[in-house]
Scaffold this motif. Structure first.
Motif, PDB file in Angstrom:
ATOM      1  N   HIS A  17      42.280  12.805 -29.292  1.00 44.38           N
ATOM      2  CA  HIS A  17      42.809  13.983 -30.002  1.00 44.38           C
ATOM      3  C   HIS A  17      41.719  14.924 -30.505  1.00 44.38           C
ATOM      4  CE1 HIS A  17      46.956  12.653 -29.992  1.00 44.38           C
ATOM      5  NE2 HIS A  17      46.483  11.432 -30.176  1.00 44.38           N
ATOM      6  N   THR A  19      42.766  25.071 -41.324  1.00 48.32           N
ATOM      7  CA  THR A  19      41.481  24.404 -41.124  1.00 48.32           C
ATOM      8  C   THR A  19      40.308  25.378 -41.230  1.00 48.32           C
ATOM      9  OG1 THR A  19      41.824  24.740 -38.786  1.00 48.32           O
ATOM     10  CG2 THR A  19      42.313  22.551 -39.633  1.00 48.32           C
ATOM     11  N   CYS A  75      39.438  17.790 -31.511  1.00 46.80           N
ATOM     12  CA  CYS A  75      39.949  19.157 -31.701  1.00 46.80           C
ATOM     13  C   CYS A  75      39.818  20.045 -30.462  1.00 46.80           C
ATOM     14  CB  CYS A  75      39.211  19.798 -32.865  1.00 46.80           C
ATOM     15  SG  CYS A  75      39.774  21.466 -33.202  1.00 46.80           S
ATOM     16  N   ARG A  95      48.409  17.928 -23.310  1.00 39.39           N
ATOM     17  CA  ARG A  95      47.174  18.608 -23.727  1.00 39.39           C
ATOM     18  C   ARG A  95      46.678  19.549 -22.622  1.00 39.39           C
ATOM     19  NH1 ARG A  95      42.287  17.182 -27.541  1.00 39.39           N
ATOM     20  NH2 ARG A  95      40.597  18.154 -26.423  1.00 39.39           N
ATOM     21  N   ILE A 143      49.329  16.565 -30.678  1.00 40.40           N
ATOM     22  CA  ILE A 143      48.668  15.756 -31.709  1.00 40.40           C
ATOM     23  C   ILE A 143      49.508  14.544 -32.127  1.00 40.40           C
ATOM     24  CG2 ILE A 143      49.462  16.822 -33.869  1.00 40.40           C
ATOM     25  CD1 ILE A 143      46.448  17.053 -34.622  1.00 40.40           C
ATOM     26  N   HIS A 174      50.219  12.183 -24.057  1.00 37.05           N
ATOM     27  CA  HIS A 174      49.299  13.087 -24.724  1.00 37.05           C
ATOM     28  C   HIS A 174      48.496  13.931 -23.742  1.00 37.05           C
ATOM     29  CE1 HIS A 174      45.163  13.866 -26.165  1.00 37.05           C
ATOM     30  NE2 HIS A 174      45.834  14.469 -27.113  1.00 37.05           N
ATOM     31  N   ALA A 203      36.875  27.640 -33.589  1.00 40.52           N
ATOM     32  CA  ALA A 203      36.481  27.416 -34.983  1.00 40.52           C
ATOM     33  C   ALA A 203      34.989  27.673 -35.172  1.00 40.52           C
ATOM     34  CB  ALA A 203      36.828  25.985 -35.395  1.00 40.52           C
ATOM     35  N   ALA A 255      47.153  23.782 -37.038  1.00 38.59           N
ATOM     36  CA  ALA A 255      45.771  23.396 -36.736  1.00 38.59           C
ATOM     37  C   ALA A 255      44.814  24.575 -36.829  1.00 38.59           C
ATOM     38  CB  ALA A 255      45.714  22.796 -35.327  1.00 38.59           C
ATOM     39  N   ALA A 274      33.614  16.175 -37.844  1.00 42.31           N
ATOM     40  CA  ALA A 274      34.449  17.253 -38.424  1.00 42.31           C
ATOM     41  C   ALA A 274      35.605  17.608 -37.504  1.00 42.31           C
ATOM     42  CB  ALA A 274      33.603  18.477 -38.720  1.00 42.31           C
ATOM     43  N   PHE A 275      35.384  17.540 -36.189  1.00 42.20           N
ATOM     44  CA  PHE A 275      36.450  17.883 -35.239  1.00 42.20           C
ATOM     45  C   PHE A 275      37.128  16.629 -34.675  1.00 42.20           C
ATOM     46  CE2 PHE A 275      33.716  21.755 -34.929  1.00 42.20           C
ATOM     47  CZ  PHE A 275      34.649  22.641 -35.458  1.00 42.20           C
ATOM     48  N   GLY A 276      36.918  15.491 -35.326  1.00 34.11           N
ATOM     49  CA  GLY A 276      37.581  14.271 -34.901  1.00 34.11           C
ATOM     50  C   GLY A 276      36.860  13.575 -33.763  1.00 34.11           C
ATOM     51  N   GLY A 296      40.526  23.243 -30.675  1.00 31.09           N
ATOM     52  CA  GLY A 296      40.154  24.583 -31.155  1.00 31.09           C
ATOM     53  C   GLY A 296      38.723  24.648 -31.641  1.00 31.09           C
ATOM     54  N   ARG A 318      47.095   7.873 -38.876  1.00 25.08           N
ATOM     55  CA  ARG A 318      47.604   7.066 -37.776  1.00 25.08           C
ATOM     56  C   ARG A 318      48.629   6.071 -38.322  1.00 25.08           C
ATOM     57  NH1 ARG A 318      45.289  10.636 -35.507  1.00 25.08           N
ATOM     58  NH2 ARG A 318      43.510  10.487 -34.124  1.00 25.08           N
TER      59      ARG A 318
END
Ligand code: HEM
Length: 419
Positions: A366, A263, A368, A121, A110, A117, A374, A259, A360-362, A370, A310
């Motif tokens: 990046h 959350t 999410c 990931r 993250i 990244h 979730a 994370a 909600a999860f971006g 998960g 950021r």
């Protein structure tokens, strides 16, 4: 007027390049309106704050609230960087201070920008795939059922501590192969972690080290003796053709801890508060449980509760606003999901919306990892709450207040039902 609690925040003077018209009083940690009634205050931000504003709180930061601007910023990682530690270190180095990066805990992936990244990931994708997560569904259902059945005869519960907190913590301990008897310790650290504003690199490192310490024995053990759990899977993974070091493993686990725990607990709190305040919606979902999957998504949109941070990597003019290298920017996902241009009548819970793509999860690189887990945890909880309890309501005389910060959630949620 400044927030009453301003003494608790670090107020920054307005930089010369920030126009007065874009200054807006919003303290992500202590805003009185947000603490008292998060759903109303976020709606107010979406309707009445400048779509991109500068707040003097918490050292000074930009917040982007407009949906299309947030979507753009989330993808422009060359300008809006997640590599906060490198930027912070550069800034400190410019001031003469030296930082030994090999010893810095840096939640990955993250806090990395592409291309590093994507390399970091990759090993997580298999561990959190929809298929792997679906295999946990029965276990999650029985956890939910046991906790709800335990509370049921009392006709009341404090939902956050009795039901919401234990579920993700136990799921996390089980899939990570961490000792179940240390549940209380893990819950305390998870709860405390996001409740306070970070006071710079040193303070954030102290908090992250506490998380590393609580997992360290297990990390050492799984490096030497892999088992069938996520830590072992990561311990055997490769990044860029080389095996992971203990430092890499710590960086992964710190992020997954932060994370995965806080959350989901907060997501459950927002969803169940909404259901408790709308008995008619409970009736509709009990009569047609197949709607619960869609309802869980609309609850996430209406109560998006995570704003991500950021660092401006280079001087830029974004949507007509001058931003300088090193400044902090918050992507206001909660307000963006209530942008009326994107979601007509945004405050209304509406299962028939054409557009269901929430933040909600971006968004962007990046997004999410998960989200499958979730979603299973949230949907299963709602299914079991609705199936096992009669109509539940908010207890009178115990108004919900919110713990604020980048992740917002109810502090306590008192429910009652007939026995
Ligand atoms: C309702 C619960 C959850 C919400 C609302 C949520 C939200 C988010 C958001 C908004 C991001 C983007 C962060 C950014 O752009 O900087 C994110 C990233 C992430 N989330 Fe979640 N999350 C949830 C649950 C989980 C769970 C259960 C896990 C796993 C245990 C998880 C693992 C991650 C990871 C690893 C990332 C970083 C991905 C990357 O940097 O590529 N999340 N999450």
């Amino acid at each position: 007027m400044m927030a009453k609690d301003a003494a608790k925040t670090r107020l920054a003077p307005k930089p010369d390049h920030v126009p007065q018209a874009l200054v807006y009083d919003f303290d992500m940690y202590f805003d009185p309106g947000l603490v008292a009634d998060m759903p109303a205050r976020v709606l107010d931000l979406a309707r009445n704050a400048p779509p991109i504003f500068w707040s003097p709180h918490d050292g000074g930061y930009w917040m982007i609230c407009r949906h299309d601007a947030v979507a753009r910023a989330a993808r422009e990682w060359e300008v809006f960087s997640s590599d906060h530690i490198a930027h912070s270190a550069q800034m400190q180095a410019m001031g003469g201070a030296k930082i030994d990066m090999s010893n810095v805990v840096q939640p990955v992936p993250i806090m990395l920008d592409p291309p590093d990244h994507s390399k970091f990931r990759a090993p997580l994708n298999a561990a959190f795939s929809p298929k792997t997560m679906l295999a946990l569904k029965d276990r999650i259902r029985s956890l939910c059922a046991n906790l709800i059945d335990k509370a049921k005869p009392n006709g009341a519960c404090e939902f956050m501590s009795e039901i919401a907190e234990p579920i993700p913590v136990q799921v996390f301990l089980e899939i990570f192969g961490l000792p179940l008897e240390r549940q209380a310790e893990f819950r305390r650290i998870a709860k405390e972690h996001l409740s306070q504003s970070f006071g710079g690199l040193e303070d954030s490192q102290r908090k992250l080290r506490e998380i590393v310490d609580v997992m360290q024995d297990t990390l050492v053990d799984r490096m030497a003796h892999p088992r069938d759990d996520v830590i072992s899977l990561l311990a055997q993974a490769q990044v860029d053709g080389r095996p992971l070091t203990m430092h890499d493993l710590q960086n992964y686990c710190v992020l997954l801890f932060i994370a995965g725990l806080d959350t989901v607990v907060n997501g459950m709190g927002h969803g169940v508060r909404h259901l408790a305040a709308h008995p008619g919606l409970q009736d509709e979902l009990r009569a047609n449980p197949r709607l619960i999957t869609e309802a869980a998504e609309e609850l996430l949109r209406r109560h998006t509760f995570l704003a991500v941070i950021r660092t401006v990597a280079k001087d830029t003019i974004f949507e007509g606003v001058t931003m300088k290298r090193g400044e902090t920017v918050k992507l206001g996902y909660p307000a963006a999901d209530l942008d009326a241009e994107e979601f007509p009548n945004p405050d209304r819970f509406d299962l028939n919306r054409d557009n269901k793509a929430h933040f909600a999860f971006g968004a962007g690189p990046h997004r999410c990892l998960g989200s499958h887990l979730a979603r299973i945890e949230l949907q299963t909880l709602y299914e079991e709450m609705l199936a096992r309890l009669p109509t539940f309501r908010l207890a009178s005389g115990k108004p919900v207040t919110y713990r604020c910060g980048p992740v917002i959630g109810p502090r306590e949620l008192h429910l009652v039902w007939d026995t």
